[in-house]
Design a protein around this motif. Structure first.
Motif, PDB file in Angstrom:
ATOM      1  N   GLY A  95      19.179   4.759  72.746  1.00  0.00           N
ATOM      2  CA  GLY A  95      19.095   4.389  71.336  1.00  0.00           C
ATOM      3  C   GLY A  95      19.774   5.406  70.425  1.00  0.00           C
ATOM      4  O   GLY A  95      19.769   6.604  70.695  1.00  0.00           O
ATOM      5  N   THR A  96      20.356   4.926  69.323  1.00  0.00           N
ATOM      6  CA  THR A  96      21.013   5.813  68.360  1.00  0.00           C
ATOM      7  C   THR A  96      20.427   5.684  66.963  1.00  0.00           C
ATOM      8  O   THR A  96      20.863   6.383  66.048  1.00  0.00           O
ATOM      9  CB  THR A  96      22.526   5.525  68.292  1.00  0.00           C
ATOM     10  N   PHE A  97      19.408   4.840  66.773  1.00  0.00           N
ATOM     11  CA  PHE A  97      18.812   4.662  65.449  1.00  0.00           C
ATOM     12  C   PHE A  97      18.068   5.936  65.048  1.00  0.00           C
ATOM     13  O   PHE A  97      17.206   6.428  65.772  1.00  0.00           O
ATOM     14  CB  PHE A  97      17.850   3.470  65.457  1.00  0.00           C
ATOM     15  N   LYS A  98      18.405   6.465  63.887  1.00  0.00           N
ATOM     16  CA  LYS A  98      17.822   7.711  63.372  1.00  0.00           C
ATOM     17  C   LYS A  98      17.996   8.884  64.337  1.00  0.00           C
ATOM     18  O   LYS A  98      17.173   9.799  64.361  1.00  0.00           O
ATOM     19  CB  LYS A  98      16.350   7.505  63.023  1.00  0.00           C
ATOM     20  N   VAL A  99      19.034   8.838  65.125  1.00  0.00           N
ATOM     21  CA  VAL A  99      19.400   9.973  65.978  1.00  0.00           C
ATOM     22  C   VAL A  99      20.542  10.686  65.264  1.00  0.00           C
ATOM     23  O   VAL A  99      21.675  10.221  65.271  1.00  0.00           O
ATOM     24  CB  VAL A  99      19.828   9.513  67.386  1.00  0.00           C
ATOM     25  N   ASN A 100      20.238  11.805  64.639  1.00  0.00           N
ATOM     26  CA  ASN A 100      21.229  12.449  63.770  1.00  0.00           C
ATOM     27  C   ASN A 100      22.187  13.353  64.520  1.00  0.00           C
ATOM     28  O   ASN A 100      23.342  13.490  64.128  1.00  0.00           O
ATOM     29  CB  ASN A 100      20.507  13.254  62.686  1.00  0.00           C
ATOM     30  N   ALA A 101      21.713  13.993  65.573  1.00  0.00           N
ATOM     31  CA  ALA A 101      22.588  14.929  66.299  1.00  0.00           C
ATOM     32  C   ALA A 101      22.154  15.030  67.749  1.00  0.00           C
ATOM     33  O   ALA A 101      22.095  16.111  68.319  1.00  0.00           O
ATOM     34  CB  ALA A 101      22.561  16.296  65.635  1.00  0.00           C
ATOM     35  N   GLY A 102      21.863  13.909  68.344  1.00  0.00           N
ATOM     36  CA  GLY A 102      21.419  13.890  69.727  1.00  0.00           C
ATOM     37  C   GLY A 102      19.906  13.764  69.825  1.00  0.00           C
ATOM     38  O   GLY A 102      19.171  14.037  68.878  1.00  0.00           O
ATOM     39  N   GLU A 176      27.861  13.669  65.305  1.00  0.00           N
ATOM     40  CA  GLU A 176      28.134  12.280  65.665  1.00  0.00           C
ATOM     41  C   GLU A 176      28.421  12.153  67.159  1.00  0.00           C
ATOM     42  O   GLU A 176      27.981  11.203  67.810  1.00  0.00           O
ATOM     43  CB  GLU A 176      29.329  11.764  64.855  1.00  0.00           C
ATOM     44  N   ALA A 177      29.140  13.113  67.721  1.00  0.00           N
ATOM     45  CA  ALA A 177      29.429  13.085  69.159  1.00  0.00           C
ATOM     46  C   ALA A 177      28.147  13.236  69.968  1.00  0.00           C
ATOM     47  O   ALA A 177      27.949  12.552  70.981  1.00  0.00           O
ATOM     48  CB  ALA A 177      30.418  14.189  69.521  1.00  0.00           C
ATOM     49  N   LEU A 178      27.259  14.135  69.534  1.00  0.00           N
ATOM     50  CA  LEU A 178      25.998  14.333  70.236  1.00  0.00           C
ATOM     51  C   LEU A 178      25.097  13.110  70.110  1.00  0.00           C
ATOM     52  O   LEU A 178      24.302  12.824  71.013  1.00  0.00           O
ATOM     53  CB  LEU A 178      25.291  15.575  69.683  1.00  0.00           C
ATOM     54  N   LYS A 179      25.216  12.386  69.010  1.00  0.00           N
ATOM     55  CA  LYS A 179      24.462  11.144  68.857  1.00  0.00           C
ATOM     56  C   LYS A 179      25.003  10.057  69.777  1.00  0.00           C
ATOM     57  O   LYS A 179      24.254   9.415  70.516  1.00  0.00           O
ATOM     58  CB  LYS A 179      24.517  10.663  67.402  1.00  0.00           C
TER      59      LYS A 179
END
Length: 326
Positions: A95-102, A176-179
């Motif tokens: 999931g990437t929702f509300k994942v700001n930096a991984g 963004e890459a870590l997310k």
């Protein structure tokens, strides 16, 4: 004879150079190593969550008396942090929702800026010297690193470009890459980053986010921090938990409704934490002449109303990169 020996030596050198050039993981580690930072002092971080509570007959909230025992509470807190930080290592978490930096366990720099995420907070006292990286400034990946990543099939050339769902590595190892590394198509790169974090003992990721230190501290960083712990032995279970070394288990539990719940000295810790939240909240709402301009006399009056000079100095000494206002 000397000619043959020379050829053998040259061949070994060429083979060594080729192997090195193909080691994209070593190249990423080389690039990241240059920007690894350490906490300059013991630092307290804050994370809100929804604690299971009991409602008493008068309508007030509390938690089970089981938590009064230090050993019980400590084990529960460690388990909670292991589970939250384990998301960084869980290869089935996409999931990437509300994942700001991984993925990992989110922590704020102060006890007010993220209170919308629950009515209870966990505190973590980070040991001095702990390693972290910051995505606030650029983490550049050199051209030979990017080339090796594509050549080895760790990523595709498309993942170098910046789009909403790519890694955008041509701009560096960004938040963004870590997310986006958690997306299924980026699994190889995600594993590589995990290996680099483990090799360099990186436990935290700093990224740009709201914070309410300004007014209590001089300036005040507008960032938040993710705690990832260490790589667990088992990354394939349904409940992946980060490994948390003993030095990262200085944890606390605090909330308004817990003031007076614990025996001393824990009660003093809870009460002071809630006073700190009140102070930074009031400074933000009544002592700011502009978003970044503190009305210092008003801020000082608020601090003095709630805290002793000793309490103020103590909390500033534990706050992330906090400077005493001049």
């Amino acid at each position: 004879m000397k000619f043959n020996i020379g050829l053998k030596i040259l061949s070994l050198v060429l083979v060594s150079q080729t192997l090195w050039a193909q080691s994209s993981q070593e190249l990423v580690k080389r690039d990241v190593l240059k920007i690894v930072k350490t906490f300059s002092r013991e630092t307290r971080l804050y994370s809100y969550f929804g604690m299971p509570v009991k409602t008493k007959s008068d309508g007030s909230k509390t938690i089970d008396s089981w938590f009064e025992k230090d050993q019980n509470r400590q084990q529960w807190l460690v388990n909670f942090v292991e589970s939250r930080a384990g998301a960084f290592w869980n290869l089935n978490e996409h999931g990437t929702f509300k994942v700001n930096a991984g993925h990992g366990m989110y922590f704020a720099l102060d006890p007010n800026s993220s209170r919308e995420y629950g009515d209870t907070m966990i505190t973590l006292d980070v040991p001095q010297g702990s390693n972290y990286i910051t995505t606030v400034s650029t983490i550049t990946l050199k051209p030979d690193t990017l080339s090796a990543l594509v050549k080895e099939g760790v990523i595709t050339a498309a993942q170098l470009k910046v789009t909403p769902n790519t890694l955008g590595l041509e701009t560096g190892l960004t938040a963004e890459a870590l997310k986006n590394m958690v997306l299924p198509e980026n699994q190889n790169f995600r594993i590589l980053v995990q290996n680099v974090f483990q090799a360099l003992q990186i436990k935290f990721i700093e990224y740009g986010y709201k914070a309410h230190q300004n007014g209590f501290c001089q300036g005040g960083r507008q960032t938040a921090i993710i705690f990832v712990g260490s790589k667990p032995a088992d990354q394939s279970s349904s409940d992946v938990r980060a490994m948390i070394e003993p030095q990262f288990t200085k944890l606390g539990l605090a909330a308004d409704y817990l003031v007076g719940f614990f025996p001393e000295p824990t009660n003093t810790f809870v009460a002071l934490t809630m006073k700190y939240r009140t102070v930074v909240s009031e400074i933000r709402s009544t002592a700011m002449d502009a978003p970044k301009l503190v009305n210092r006399p008003k801020a000082n009056a608020i601090i003095s109303r709630y805290m002793t000079p000793q309490e103020t100095a103590y909390l500033r000494s534990l706050s992330f990169e906090c400077k005493t206002p001049q």
